[in-house]
Design an enzyme around this catalytic site. Structure first.
Site, PDB file in Angstrom:
ATOM      1  CG  ASP A 202       1.996  -6.079  -7.689  1.00  0.00           C
ATOM      2  OD1 ASP A 202       1.241  -5.095  -7.746  1.00  0.00           O
ATOM      3  OD2 ASP A 202       3.008  -6.135  -6.960  1.00  0.00           O
ATOM      4  CD  GLU A 244       1.512  -2.067 -10.646  1.00  0.00           C
ATOM      5  OE1 GLU A 244       1.422  -1.013 -10.017  1.00  0.00           O
ATOM      6  OE2 GLU A 244       2.198  -3.022 -10.239  1.00  0.00           O
TER       7      GLU A 244
HETATM    8  C1  NOJ Z   1       1.606  -2.401  -6.970  1.00  0.00           C
HETATM    9  C2  NOJ Z   1       0.378  -2.522  -6.139  1.00  0.00           C
HETATM   10  O1  NOJ Z   1      -0.705  -1.978  -6.851  1.00  0.00           O
HETATM   11  C3  NOJ Z   1       0.667  -1.783  -4.846  1.00  0.00           C
HETATM   12  O2  NOJ Z   1      -0.494  -1.678  -4.065  1.00  0.00           O
HETATM   13  C4  NOJ Z   1       1.760  -2.506  -4.106  1.00  0.00           C
HETATM   14  O3  NOJ Z   1       2.108  -1.775  -2.961  1.00  0.00           O
HETATM   15  C5  NOJ Z   1       2.996  -2.650  -4.995  1.00  0.00           C
HETATM   16  N1  NOJ Z   1       2.687  -3.087  -6.306  1.00  0.00           N
HETATM   17  C6  NOJ Z   1       3.951  -3.656  -4.403  1.00  0.00           C
HETATM   18  O4  NOJ Z   1       3.424  -4.947  -4.531  1.00  0.00           O
END
Ligand code: NOJ
Length: 553
Positions: A202, A244
Site C-alpha cells: 500500500d 500501489e
Molecule cells: C491506499 C488504499 O487503497 C486506501 O484505501 C487507503 O486509504 C490509503 N492507501 C491509505 O492507506
C-alpha cells in the site's frame, strides 16, 4: 533475481475485502470461513490469485488501512488459523493469495505509536516523525484534503507534532530508520510463513516521499523495495510484490528497479484513460496512455484495473478531460465527487448499468499488456451507495442472491458491516450472482469467458503491445505479438455498428476466434472487423501459418 517470468504475468487477480465478502457465522461481518465457503465460486470464475485487503486488528477508521497489529487478525473476521486454512484451501485449487501490507503508516492505536508518544527515549519514538516547530517543518498538502488541513498533528501525550500524509490517525513510519525496516521484514517473513504468495504494498509512492521535519528521504532510489524483494524471495522463490504507486508516469519504471524491485505495479494511467475512453466513446485516451507510460517489458508487469475500492481518481487525465470527466460521471447531487480528484462510484455507475459496455471495458482491460485485476462485484455489475460515508460507497457487501442481505449474511441488516444495496437498478434483487450464474448472456458469464480467454492467450502477459491506428476512433484495435503468434483484438465503443479493416499477416486457416460477440473476415492479408455496439472480438493466429496450441508461454 529479476522478475521477467513468473506466474503473475499470466495471473487474473481478484480483489476482495473479507469483511464484505461472505459471513459464515451470522454476525454481519464477512469472515475467513465465509471466504473459504466461496472458494468454489472463485475457482469456477477462473481467477488465479486473490488480493485480500487488510484484515488485521484495526480501529477501522480507514477500512483497515490503519493497522494496529501486523501479526494479528481482526477477531470478527477469524483467527490466524482461519487465514492459514484459507490459504491452504485456495492453494488446493491452484489459487494464489496476496495480502495487503501497509507500511507507510500505522494506526495511532498501534503499540509502537503508543510507546513512541509516551517515551521520547524509547526506540519506538524514532519509528515515527516528530517536530516541536510545525511552522518551520517540512510541509505539503495532505492526501485526504477533505479531512485534514495538513501533515502535522499535535499529540497531547508526546507534547509535540507527528507527521502523517494520510489521516491524522495514521502516523507515518520513519522508514529511513533501519529498525523500522527490520520490523517490516519480520512482518513479511511472518505472512510468508503463513503461506501467502506475495504482497500488495500500500502507498508505495508516499513511502518514497521525503518525510518529517527535515524532509528525510529514504536511501537512494528504490533501495527499500529492493530490500523487501530480497527478503521475500529468500523465503519464497516465486513470491511477488505488487505496488500501489500512483506516481508520475516518468517515475514509474523506477519502482521496478530493473527487475530488482517490484514485480508488478498498478497502472493508474491506463485505468483512468481506458475507463474514460469507453465512456465517452472515443478511444484517443488509450493512445495517450500508451505514449505516457514507460516500456517495462523484461523488468516488470503492469496490473490493469477498471475500478478499485477507493475513489475513481481522474488526475492522470489531461486538464480538459479531467474537467469533462468530473461533470460527465458526476451524480445529480454532486455527492460522488471526493478529495478534489475523483468519483466514489463503481464501474457500473460510471456506465449507467450498461452490461454490454461493462463487458467491453473488461475485454479491453484483459487484452492489453499486463495482468488484469477484477474488483469483487464488478463481474456482476454492482453499484455504489452514495449515502455511505466517503469511499465506503463502493464497499457494500457482495450480492450473492436475492435472499436476506443479498445472501451475504443471515444477521439483522442493522448488524451488517455495511448495508447491502436494496434500492434501484443496482439492488441485490436485480443484480446478484445467483441470477447471473449459468445465463450465457449475463455479465458474469461473459466475464468468465474473458478470464478463460486471458488464461489461454499468453501473448498478453509476454508479448509486445501495439496499437493499430484505425478510423473511426470509436473503435480500438491492438495486437500483442509474442514469438510467432499474435493476438489481435478489436473493441467498438460506439452505440452503432462499426466496420474497420487492418492488415493481419496470419493466414485465415491459422487464425482462431478466441472470444467475443464481434465478427470478422480475413482476406488478402487483411482482417475486417464487423462490430455491433459495444462488441469486442479477439483473434489469435500463427504468423507462419501453423496451428499452435493455446496456453503455451
Ligand atoms: C491506499 C488504499 O487503497 C486506501 O484505501 C487507503 O486509504 C490509503 N492507501 C491509505 O492507506
Amino acid at each position: 533475481m529479476g522478475s521477467t517470468t513468473g506466474w503473475h504475468e499470466d495471473a487474473v487477480i481478484y480483489s476482495l475485502d473479507v469483511k464484505t465478502f461472505n459471513d459464515s457465522d451470522g454476525d454481519g461481518w464477512g469472515d475467513f470461513q465465509g471466504l473459504i465457503d466461496r472458494l468454489g465460486y472463485l475457482d469456477e470464475l477462473g481467477v488465479d490469485c486473490l488480493w485480500v485487503r487488510p484484515f488485521f486488528p484495526s480501529p477501522l477508521r480507514d477500512n483497515g488501512y490503519d493497522v494496529a497489529d501486523y501479526y494479528g487478525v481482526d477477531s470478527r473476521l477469524g483467527s490466524l488459523g482461519d487465514v492459514r486454512e484459507f490459504v491452504e484451501r485456495a492453494h488446493d485449487r491452484g489459487i494464489r493469495v496476496l495480502t495487503d501490507m501497509v507500511f507507510n503508516h500505522t494506526s495511532t492505536d498501534h503499540e509502537w505509536f503508543q510507546r513512541a508518544r509516551r517515551d521520547p527515549n524509547s526506540k519506538y519514538h524514532d519509528y515515527y516523525l516528530w517536530t516541536e516547530h510545525p511552522e518551520e517543518a517540512y510541509s505539503h498538502p495532505n492526501i485526504f484534503p477533505d479531512h485534514e488541513d495538513g501533515v502535522w498533528t499535535y499529540d497531547e501525550v508526546a507534547g509535540k507534532y507527528y507527521y502523517h500524509q494520510f489521516y491524522g490517525h495514521q502516523p507515518d513510519l520513519n522508514i529511513a530508520n533501519p529498525a523500522v525496516r527490520e520490523e517490516i521484514h519480520d512482518v513479511l517473513r511472518f505472512w510468508l510463513d503463513i503461506g501467502v504468495d506475495g504482497f500488495r504494498i500500500d502507498a508505495a509512492h508516499p513511502m518514497m516521499h521525503p518525510k518529517g521535519h527535515n524532509a528525510i528521504s529514504v536511501a537512494e532510489g528504490m533501495g527499500i523495495f529492493e530490500e523487501m524483494k530480497r527478503v521475500v524471495r529468500e523465503q519464497k522463490e516465486d513470491a511477488i510484490l505488487l505496488a500501489e504507486a500512483d506516481d508520475q508516469p516518468d517515475q514509474l519504471d523506477e519502482y521496478f528497479a530493473g527487475g530488482e524491485g517490484f514485480d508488478m505495479l498498478f497502472d493508474f494511467v491506463t485505468n483512468q484513460h481506458l475507463v474514460y475512453a469507453v465512456a465517452v466513446k472515443d478511444m484517443w485516451p488509450l493512445y495517450r496512455a500508451n505514449e505516457l507510460l514507460p516500456d517495462v517489458s523484461g523488468v516488470g508487469q503492469w496490473a490493469n484495473f477498471l475500478r478499485n475500492h477507493d475513489e475513481f481518481n481522474l488526475l492522470k487525465l489531461p486538464h480538459e478531460a479531467f474537467e469533462h470527466a468530473r461533470e460527465f460521471f458526476g451524480d445529480d447531487e454532486g455527492d460522488s465527487w471526493i478529495f478534489g480528484r475523483g468519483h466514489r462510484l463503481r464501474l457500473a455507475d460510471l456506465y449507467a448499468g450498461d452490461h454490454d459496455r461493462i463487458a467491453m471495458a473488461h475485454s479491453l482491460m484483459f487484452s492489453i499488456r499486463g495482468s488484469p485485476v477484477i474488483l469483487a462485484g464488478d463481474e456482476i455489475g454492482m453499484g455504489s451507495d452514495l449515502s455511505l460515508d466517503e469511499r465506503e460507497s463502493v464497499r457494500t457487501p457482495m450480492q450473492w442472491s436475492d435472499g436476506t442481505n443479498a445472501g451475504f449474511s443471515t444477521a439483522d441488516p442493522e448488524a451488517c458491516y455495511n448495508p447491502v444495496i436494496d434500492e434501484g437498478a443496482f439492488s441485490y434483487r436485480e443484480i446478484n450472482v445467483a441470477d447471473q450464474l449459468n445465463d450465457p448472456d449475463s455479465l458474469l458469464e461473459r466475464i468468465k469467458r474473458l478470464i478463460d480467454a486471458r488464461t489461454m492467450c499468453t501473448e498478453i502477459g509476454h508479448g509486445d503491445y501495439h496499437i493499430v491506428d484505425v478510423e473511426p476512433k470509436e473503435v480500438f484495435v491492438h495486437r500483442m505479438d509474442h514469438r510467432n503468434t499474435v493476438l489481435m483484438a478489436a473493441h467498438n465503443s460506439a452505440t452503432e455498428p462499426r466496420t474497420v479493416t487492418a492488415s493481419f499477416e496470419v493466414p485465415p486457416a491459422a487464425a482462431t476466434d478466441i472470444v467475443g460477440p464481434g465478427e470478422y473476415e480475413m482476406a488478402d492479408g487483411e482482417i475486417t472487423f464487423e462490430l455491433d455496439a459495444c462488441d469486442y472480438v479477439w483473434v489469435r493466429g500463427d504468423k507462419r501459418g501453423e496451428r499452435v496450441p493455446l496456453g503455451e508461454p
